[in-house]
Scaffold this motif. Structure first.
Motif, PDB file in Angstrom:
ATOM      1  N   LEU A   1       0.819  -1.218   0.000  1.00 15.79           N
ATOM      2  CA  LEU A   1       0.000   0.000   0.000  1.00 15.79           C
ATOM      3  C   LEU A   1       0.846   1.259   0.000  1.00 15.79           C
ATOM      4  CD1 LEU A   1      -2.755  -0.982   2.603  1.00 15.79           C
ATOM      5  CD2 LEU A   1      -2.840  -1.191   0.111  1.00 15.79           C
ATOM      6  N   GLY A   2       1.912   1.273   0.781  1.00 16.10           N
ATOM      7  CA  GLY A   2       2.701   2.489   0.942  1.00 16.10           C
ATOM      8  C   GLY A   2       4.024   2.490   0.213  1.00 16.10           C
ATOM      9  N   GLY A   3       4.270   1.496  -0.624  1.00 15.09           N
ATOM     10  CA  GLY A   3       5.554   1.449  -1.319  1.00 15.09           C
ATOM     11  C   GLY A   3       6.675   0.936  -0.442  1.00 15.09           C
ATOM     12  N   GLY A   4       6.336   0.065   0.507  1.00 15.13           N
ATOM     13  CA  GLY A   4       7.338  -0.496   1.405  1.00 15.13           C
ATOM     14  C   GLY A   4       8.033  -1.701   0.805  1.00 15.13           C
ATOM     15  N   SER A   5       8.594  -2.534   1.678  1.00 16.10           N
ATOM     16  CA  SER A   5       9.392  -3.679   1.240  1.00 16.10           C
ATOM     17  C   SER A   5       8.756  -4.987   1.690  1.00 16.10           C
ATOM     18  CB  SER A   5      10.809  -3.584   1.816  1.00 16.10           C
ATOM     19  OG  SER A   5      11.420  -2.366   1.474  1.00 16.10           O
ATOM     20  N   TRP A   6       9.153  -6.071   1.022  1.00 21.52           N
ATOM     21  CA  TRP A   6       8.791  -7.404   1.498  1.00 21.52           C
ATOM     22  C   TRP A   6       9.549  -7.670   2.798  1.00 21.52           C
ATOM     23  CZ3 TRP A   6       4.986  -9.953  -0.993  1.00 21.52           C
ATOM     24  CH2 TRP A   6       4.725  -9.616  -2.327  1.00 21.52           C
ATOM     25  N   THR A   7       8.904  -8.350   3.729  1.00 26.81           N
ATOM     26  CA  THR A   7       9.553  -8.652   5.000  1.00 26.81           C
ATOM     27  C   THR A   7       9.909 -10.125   5.153  1.00 26.81           C
ATOM     28  OG1 THR A   7       7.463  -9.056   6.170  1.00 26.81           O
ATOM     29  CG2 THR A   7       8.272  -6.785   6.098  1.00 26.81           C
ATOM     30  N   MET A   8       9.372 -10.989   4.269  1.00 23.82           N
ATOM     31  CA  MET A   8       9.627 -12.421   4.381  1.00 23.82           C
ATOM     32  C   MET A   8      10.018 -12.985   3.023  1.00 23.82           C
ATOM     33  SD  MET A   8       8.943 -12.961   7.572  1.00 23.82           S
ATOM     34  CE  MET A   8       8.917 -14.743   7.656  1.00 23.82           C
TER      35      MET A   8
ATOM     36  N   ALA B   1      -5.253  11.536  10.541  1.00 27.02           N
ATOM     37  CA  ALA B   1      -6.610  11.852  10.103  1.00 27.02           C
ATOM     38  C   ALA B   1      -6.582  12.831   8.933  1.00 27.02           C
ATOM     39  CB  ALA B   1      -7.421  12.430  11.256  1.00 27.02           C
ATOM     40  N   ALA B   2      -5.707  13.827   9.000  1.00 26.32           N
ATOM     41  CA  ALA B   2      -5.564  14.762   7.886  1.00 26.32           C
ATOM     42  C   ALA B   2      -5.113  14.027   6.631  1.00 26.32           C
ATOM     43  CB  ALA B   2      -4.570  15.861   8.249  1.00 26.32           C
ATOM     44  N   GLY B   3      -4.222  13.045   6.802  1.00 28.07           N
ATOM     45  CA  GLY B   3      -3.770  12.259   5.661  1.00 28.07           C
ATOM     46  C   GLY B   3      -4.882  11.444   5.038  1.00 28.07           C
ATOM     47  N   VAL B   4      -5.748  10.873   5.870  1.00 24.83           N
ATOM     48  CA  VAL B   4      -6.884  10.093   5.369  1.00 24.83           C
ATOM     49  C   VAL B   4      -7.798  10.974   4.522  1.00 24.83           C
ATOM     50  CG1 VAL B   4      -8.995   8.859   6.016  1.00 24.83           C
ATOM     51  CG2 VAL B   4      -6.854   8.400   7.236  1.00 24.83           C
ATOM     52  N   TYR B   5      -8.196  12.105   5.075  1.00 22.60           N
ATOM     53  CA  TYR B   5      -9.163  12.953   4.390  1.00 22.60           C
ATOM     54  C   TYR B   5      -8.550  13.668   3.193  1.00 22.60           C
ATOM     55  CZ  TYR B   5     -12.978  12.060   7.569  1.00 22.60           C
ATOM     56  OH  TYR B   5     -13.989  11.444   8.267  1.00 22.60           O
ATOM     57  N   ALA B   6      -7.267  14.001   3.265  1.00 25.21           N
ATOM     58  CA  ALA B   6      -6.610  14.611   2.108  1.00 25.21           C
ATOM     59  C   ALA B   6      -6.601  13.641   0.932  1.00 25.21           C
ATOM     60  CB  ALA B   6      -5.189  15.035   2.474  1.00 25.21           C
ATOM     61  N   GLY B   7      -6.232  12.389   1.204  1.00 24.54           N
ATOM     62  CA  GLY B   7      -6.228  11.390   0.138  1.00 24.54           C
ATOM     63  C   GLY B   7      -7.615  11.141  -0.411  1.00 24.54           C
ATOM     64  N   ALA B   8      -8.599  11.101   0.485  1.00 24.68           N
ATOM     65  CA  ALA B   8      -9.969  10.855   0.045  1.00 24.68           C
ATOM     66  C   ALA B   8     -10.481  11.983  -0.846  1.00 24.68           C
ATOM     67  CB  ALA B   8     -10.881  10.691   1.256  1.00 24.68           C
ATOM     68  N   GLU B   9      -9.974  13.204  -0.636  1.00 27.65           N
ATOM     69  CA  GLU B   9     -10.392  14.356  -1.447  1.00 27.65           C
ATOM     70  C   GLU B   9      -9.541  14.526  -2.703  1.00 27.65           C
ATOM     71  OE1 GLU B   9     -13.065  16.203  -1.063  1.00 27.65           O
ATOM     72  OE2 GLU B   9     -13.614  14.924   0.645  1.00 27.65           O
TER      73      GLU B   9
ATOM     74  N   GLU C   1      -3.436   4.879   9.381  1.00 31.08           N
ATOM     75  CA  GLU C   1      -2.332   4.923   8.421  1.00 31.08           C
ATOM     76  C   GLU C   1      -2.643   4.049   7.206  1.00 31.08           C
ATOM     77  OE1 GLU C   1       2.448   3.826   8.176  1.00 31.08           O
ATOM     78  OE2 GLU C   1       1.301   3.398   9.991  1.00 31.08           O
ATOM     79  N   VAL C   2      -3.116   2.830   7.450  1.00 34.41           N
ATOM     80  CA  VAL C   2      -3.476   1.930   6.350  1.00 34.41           C
ATOM     81  C   VAL C   2      -4.573   2.561   5.495  1.00 34.41           C
ATOM     82  CG1 VAL C   2      -4.510  -0.307   5.787  1.00 34.41           C
ATOM     83  CG2 VAL C   2      -2.755  -0.148   7.574  1.00 34.41           C
ATOM     84  N   GLN C   3      -5.553   3.168   6.159  1.00 39.46           N
ATOM     85  CA  GLN C   3      -6.645   3.819   5.456  1.00 39.46           C
ATOM     86  C   GLN C   3      -6.131   4.964   4.583  1.00 39.46           C
ATOM     87  OE1 GLN C   3      -9.546   5.200   8.237  1.00 39.46           O
ATOM     88  NE2 GLN C   3     -11.209   5.260   6.740  1.00 39.46           N
ATOM     89  N   ALA C   4      -5.223   5.768   5.124  1.00 38.03           N
ATOM     90  CA  ALA C   4      -4.666   6.879   4.358  1.00 38.03           C
ATOM     91  C   ALA C   4      -3.883   6.374   3.151  1.00 38.03           C
ATOM     92  CB  ALA C   4      -3.777   7.736   5.260  1.00 38.03           C
TER      93      ALA C   4
ATOM     94  N   GLY D   1      -3.931   6.844  -1.203  1.00 42.11           N
ATOM     95  CA  GLY D   1      -2.792   7.381  -1.928  1.00 42.11           C
ATOM     96  C   GLY D   1      -1.893   8.310  -1.142  1.00 42.11           C
ATOM     97  N   THR D   2      -2.208   8.578   0.116  1.00 44.11           N
ATOM     98  CA  THR D   2      -1.340   9.419   0.940  1.00 44.11           C
ATOM     99  C   THR D   2      -0.027   8.695   1.214  1.00 44.11           C
ATOM    100  OG1 THR D   2      -3.156  10.622   1.974  1.00 44.11           O
ATOM    101  CG2 THR D   2      -1.108  10.500   3.214  1.00 44.11           C
TER     102      THR D   2
END
Length: 538
Positions: free
Chosen positions: A85-92, A239-247, A289-292, A296-297
């Motif tokens: 979701l966030g452009g992270g890495s594989w962990t396993m 919360a700001a990140g969630v709503y910013a992405g949603a908008e 965070e997952v929701q944001a 796309g945040t």
């Protein structure tokens, strides 16, 4: 108490719908992996979604090469982690257990598809959260720490990983498990280690290096531009990140320690609406965070903004502590507050080795069957005392005032007073600390009588004197006498969260006269986005 994801065994019985699979086939490409092929390794970018059509994929122990867990991924299931979701890495590490045919979809493409098909998105995100929950519960991880209890640097890594929901294993120095890990990496068996997969021994480990391995630390293009920069990853900022992405705003949330902020250190929040059995602050904000990220945040950490400047075109340029810079058309200040260091001689010597400013599972281990000291009279101090009472032999809550009535919720005060494992010391203060490699003793003084007495302890938690984090604002906005950001009428602005500088907004605990509650911070972070959107689109 609520946790971060549903049970993985339950979610394995919720396959994607046929229409979802057809949509995946339409945008993906077929791939074949012979038995024994390694599909991913720890630390590689989580840059694709893999739907299994035939065959079997297994999770591999990074140190032995054997199958790690009995369950595998077969037809109708998919290979992905929360880092997708966030452009992270594989962990396993993941390996084809038999000849396997899959459909691979690039990360950007699957995220776009998820935004268009919410039912498919719900299934995928819930499965990813459940998988991370299982990793955390079972300690199935490629990240291994050796010597956490003996080495302060390793302890910092453990704290960072724990607070950011990064799975890891921890072994005592000299234990059979530690020796086996050291042998697999050809390292000396008697030294502290941080290892990420068999072939990655991390020299000079730091939270920043760990964030790079997990894909949390972003490398930005020179002065990359966003619609919105949110400084602070606590409840208000997320919360700001969630709503910013949603908008539809391109938003970046920057946090210098851990997503969750001060609220993330709260072991149990019981008065947040919708969670009748309570939820930890870290789990609550992790869900946000997952929701944001779903919207796309982007998130970057551990990154601290050290300077903010207004440019000629009215946009802003933020400089991070590593020298990187980003630009934004608007800024939301959500840096919250931090507990002040008490004016006690030698206090700094024991920070991280007996003196703490947060109480998570990591810190609780250090005071098991011992006396713990908690300093403070607010809800955070009360929650810490209740949490530690489950593991410590005794908890002593030190309060400068004569009552908790004005500073702590009634339900929490009643529980503290009723718990036989907790003693509340009213009108008292800690005036000295002592110890060798770690904290061993504090001196408690009665403010009325002046009587001082020593108390043996290995852990003291400081939850007092919250000060705002506003030094980086470089004089751009008006502050009150204590350093809190003035907003609304106090700043001569036309909205409750606007500051004295057009384009800069403030929400949460950093705002002057704010209500210091998680629900209030979430509300402010949500509502402010309508004003941000109007400003950007004026």
């Amino acid at each position: 108490m609520e946790t971060i994801g549903r049970d993985l065994r339950e979610m394995q019985r919720v396959p994607l719908a046929p229409s979802h699979v057809e949509a995946i086939r339409a945008v993906g490409s077929a791939a074949f992996f012979p038995a024994g092929t390694m599909l991913v390794q720890p630390g590689e970018p989580a840059d694709r979604f893999v739907y299994v059509e035939e065959g079997e994929i297994e999770v591999v122990n990074a140190y032995t090469g054997e199958r790690l867990v009995p369950s595998t991924l077969g037809p109708t299931q998919f290979m992905a982690e929360i880092g997708l979701l966030g452009g992270g890495s594989w962990t396993m590490p993941m390996r084809a257990a038999q000849d396997t045919r899959v459909i691979e979809v690039p990360r950007d493409t699957i995220l776009k598809l998820m935004s268009e098909i919410p039912e498919m998105s719900d299934i995928i995100i819930t499965v990813l959260a459940a998988r991370r929950r299982r990793q955390l519960d079972a300690r199935d991880a490629s990240l291994v720490l050796v010597g956490e209890d003996q080495d302060r640097a390793i302890r910092r890594i453990a704290d960072f990983a724990s607070r950011n929901h990064l799975p890891y294993q921890s072994h005592d120095l000299g234990s059979p498990e530690a020796r086996a890990v050291a042998a697999s990496c050809a390292m000396a068996p008697d030294r502290p280690l941080v290892v990420f997969g068999r072939n990655q021994v991390i020299d000079d480990p730091s939270p920043d290096r760990l964030a790079q391995l997990f894909g949390l630390s972003r490398q930005f293009e020179d002065e990359e531009c966003f619609d919105l920069l949110v400084v602070g990853g606590g409840p208000a900022g997320v919360a700001a990140g969630v709503y910013a992405g949603a908008e539809g705003l391109s938003a970046l949330v920057v946090e210098d320690t851990a997503i969750g902020g001060q609220a993330g250190t709260s072991s149990r929040i019981e008065n947040y609406m919708g969670f009748p059995t309570g939820i930890s602050g870290a789990d609550l904000v992790w869900r946000g965070e997952v929701q944001a990220m779903k919207f796309g945040t982007r998130f970057a950490m551990p990154r601290r903004v050290v300077d903010l400047a207004e440019l000629d075109d009215g946009s802003f340029c933020a400089t991070f502590d590593n020298g990187q810079r980003v630009r934004a058309r608007a800024v939301v200040v959500a840096t919250g507050v931090q507990y002040r260091r008490l004016p006690i001689d030698r206090l700094g010597e024991f920070e991280g080795a007996g003196v703490y400013y947060a109480a998570t599972e990591n810190e609780a281990r250090y005071c098991r069957d011992a006396e713990a000291i908690v300093i403070g009279g607010g809800n955070s101090a009360g929650q810490v005392a209740m949490y530690l009472s489950r593991s410590a032999r005794h908890v002593r809550l030190v309060v400068r005032g004569d009552s908790l009535a004005q500073s702590m919720s009634s339900y929490l005060t009643n529980r503290l007073e009723a718990d036989p494992a907790i003693t509340i010391e009213y009108g008292a203060e800690i005036v000295a600390v002592d110890g060798g490699d770690g904290l061993e003793q504090v001196t408690l003084r009665n403010a009325r009588t002046g009587e001082a007495r020593p108390i043996s302890t290995c852990a003291m938690f400081v939850m007092v004197g919250a000060a705002p984090n506003t030094g980086w604002l470089s004089g751009l906005v008006a502050l009150d006498g204590k350093g809190f950001v003035l907003t609304g009428d106090q700043a001569g602005a036309d909205s409750p969260y606007a500051t004295s500088r057009a384009g800069i907004f403030a929400v949460g605990d950093v705002r002057a006269a704010s209500v210091k509650r998680v629900a209030s911070a979430v509300g402010e972070g949500s509502v402010v986005i309508s004003r941000v959107w109007a400003y950007i689109n004026a």
